[in-house]
Scaffold this active site. Sequence first.
Site, short mmCIF file in Angstrom:
data_model
loop_
_atom_site.label_atom_id
_atom_site.label_comp_id
_atom_site.label_asym_id
_atom_site.label_seq_id
_atom_site.Cartn_x
_atom_site.Cartn_y
_atom_site.Cartn_z
CG ASP A 156 -14.49 100.30 -9.76
OD1 ASP A 156 -15.53 99.89 -9.22
OD2 ASP A 156 -14.49 101.13 -10.68
CG HIS A 179 -17.41 102.42 -12.75
ND1 HIS A 179 -17.00 101.92 -11.55
CD2 HIS A 179 -18.67 102.89 -12.54
CE1 HIS A 179 -17.96 102.07 -10.65
NE2 HIS A 179 -18.98 102.67 -11.22
P1 NAX Z 1 -28.09 111.29 -6.60
O1 NAX Z 1 -29.29 110.87 -7.37
O2 NAX Z 1 -28.13 111.35 -5.13
O3 NAX Z 1 -27.63 112.73 -7.12
C1 NAX Z 1 -27.53 113.06 -8.45
C2 NAX Z 1 -27.78 114.55 -8.56
O4 NAX Z 1 -27.51 114.94 -9.90
C3 NAX Z 1 -29.20 114.96 -8.25
O5 NAX Z 1 -29.21 115.99 -7.27
C4 NAX Z 1 -29.74 115.47 -9.59
O6 NAX Z 1 -30.65 116.53 -9.45
C5 NAX Z 1 -28.45 115.91 -10.26
N1 NAX Z 1 -28.51 116.01 -11.72
C6 NAX Z 1 -29.19 115.24 -12.58
N2 NAX Z 1 -29.03 115.68 -13.83
C7 NAX Z 1 -28.23 116.76 -13.77
C8 NAX Z 1 -27.73 117.66 -14.73
N3 NAX Z 1 -28.04 117.54 -16.03
N4 NAX Z 1 -26.94 118.67 -14.31
C9 NAX Z 1 -26.63 118.81 -13.01
N5 NAX Z 1 -27.10 118.00 -12.05
C10 NAX Z 1 -27.88 116.98 -12.43
O7 NAX Z 1 -26.91 110.32 -7.13
P2 NAX Z 1 -25.50 110.02 -6.43
O8 NAX Z 1 -25.65 108.91 -5.48
O9 NAX Z 1 -24.92 111.29 -5.95
O10 NAX Z 1 -24.69 109.45 -7.69
C11 NAX Z 1 -24.34 110.25 -8.77
C12 NAX Z 1 -23.79 109.40 -9.91
O11 NAX Z 1 -22.60 108.74 -9.52
C13 NAX Z 1 -24.72 108.30 -10.40
O12 NAX Z 1 -24.73 108.31 -11.81
C14 NAX Z 1 -24.06 107.04 -9.92
O13 NAX Z 1 -24.37 105.93 -10.74
C15 NAX Z 1 -22.61 107.42 -10.03
N6 NAX Z 1 -21.64 106.60 -9.28
C16 NAX Z 1 -20.45 106.35 -9.87
C17 NAX Z 1 -19.44 105.65 -9.25
C18 NAX Z 1 -18.13 105.40 -9.91
O14 NAX Z 1 -17.32 104.69 -9.31
N7 NAX Z 1 -17.81 105.90 -11.11
C19 NAX Z 1 -19.67 105.09 -7.90
C20 NAX Z 1 -20.76 105.75 -7.13
C21 NAX Z 1 -21.97 106.13 -7.94
O15 NAX Z 1 -22.80 105.00 -8.07
#
Ligand code: NAX
Length: 328
Positions: free
Chosen positions: A159, A187
């Site tokens: 952000d 956020h």
């Molecule tokens: P993806 O869905 O591409 O990847 C997430 C990965 O996490 C998957 O491979 C899944 O298998 C794995 N996972 C799920 N549960 C797990 C666990 N208990 N232990 C280990 N791995 C696990 O999502 P992606 O685009 O990479 O985003 C990840 C996270 O970042 C999401 O929650 C998203 O909302 C968040 N974000 C946060 C941002 C921020 O500024 N704070 C911005 C970007 C993003 O949206």
Amino acid sequence: TRTPVNVTVTGAAGQIGYALLFRIASGHLLGADVPVKLRLLEIPQGLKAAEGTAMELDDCAFPLLRGIDISDDPNVAFDGANVALLVGARPRTKGMERGDLLEANGGIFKPQGAAINAHAADDIKVLVVGNPANTNALIAQAAAPDVPRERFTAMTRLDHNRAVSQLAQKTGTPVSEIRKLTIWGNHSATQYPDIFHAEVAGKNAAEVVNDEKWLADTFIPTVAKRGAAIIEARGASSAASAANAAIDHVHTWVNGTAAGDWTSMGIPSDGSYGVPEGLISSFPVTTKDGKYEIVQGLEINDFSRERIDASVKELSEEREAVRGLGLI
Ligand code: NAX
């Protein structure tokens, strides 16, 4: 030669993980002279893809990369961790209420916090990226009572970077001339990007812009809703920019802010600026020697006060909700 730093990344097989791991391994997280060992945590369904990413990491022959371990057990993945990037989370799916979302993420961040408590290195630093990031950080922190609470942080650097870029474009200034911008609060769409203390080439940003309508109707919503705009345009959520922000967050935390500047981090409130103690909220911070401090003494005008309070209120409600669910 330096001992490698253990960096644990959860959600390693996801799209942020894919953009993140190569930059960690090439030295952008901690510095060009710091060797790293990667610990990848995935759920069982994600292990194979994580192995594929590890193969590609091998194929880069990064001089600083001293090993990659992959596991679906948090107790293994956080063993000896110096830095933990908690990226994997449960996304909100259709029809999911906020309570369901918080509960599902509690099922992830509570055991991960407990594993960090039991196994991480004494100097562990945690960054939560997975949403709802601030409250997920609170859940992990609550499950790790032996870790100093200030080690749990949430990412608002994306952000922050988005706001810097928007302000640079509006004022026709290079981003390198923008300083002291602040993201306050959660956020989420309620976050408040504050330019009243920011500088554009050394001049007060609000005075340079001199357009409260742009601030209220264009700048703030553009920054706050940028994630949705990226999804709309790209057909997928921010990944490389999110990974970049995670790199920036940890790099700044470890290596310090530049003189005359600050950054934004979601950190446990000490009550500063009227933010209830303990909430993980975004503040202006300076960093030095691996520690951060909230910038004190900023005057908060009515325009800012109203917006900070609204975002902090949302954080308080999220805290109440996870308390009600027994997650903290
Ligand atoms: P993806 O869905 O591409 O990847 C997430 C990965 O996490 C998957 O491979 C899944 O298998 C794995 N996972 C799920 N549960 C797990 C666990 N208990 N232990 C280990 N791995 C696990 O999502 P992606 O685009 O990479 O985003 C990840 C996270 O970042 C999401 O929650 C998203 O909302 C968040 N974000 C946060 C941002 C921020 O500024 N704070 C911005 C970007 C993003 O949206």
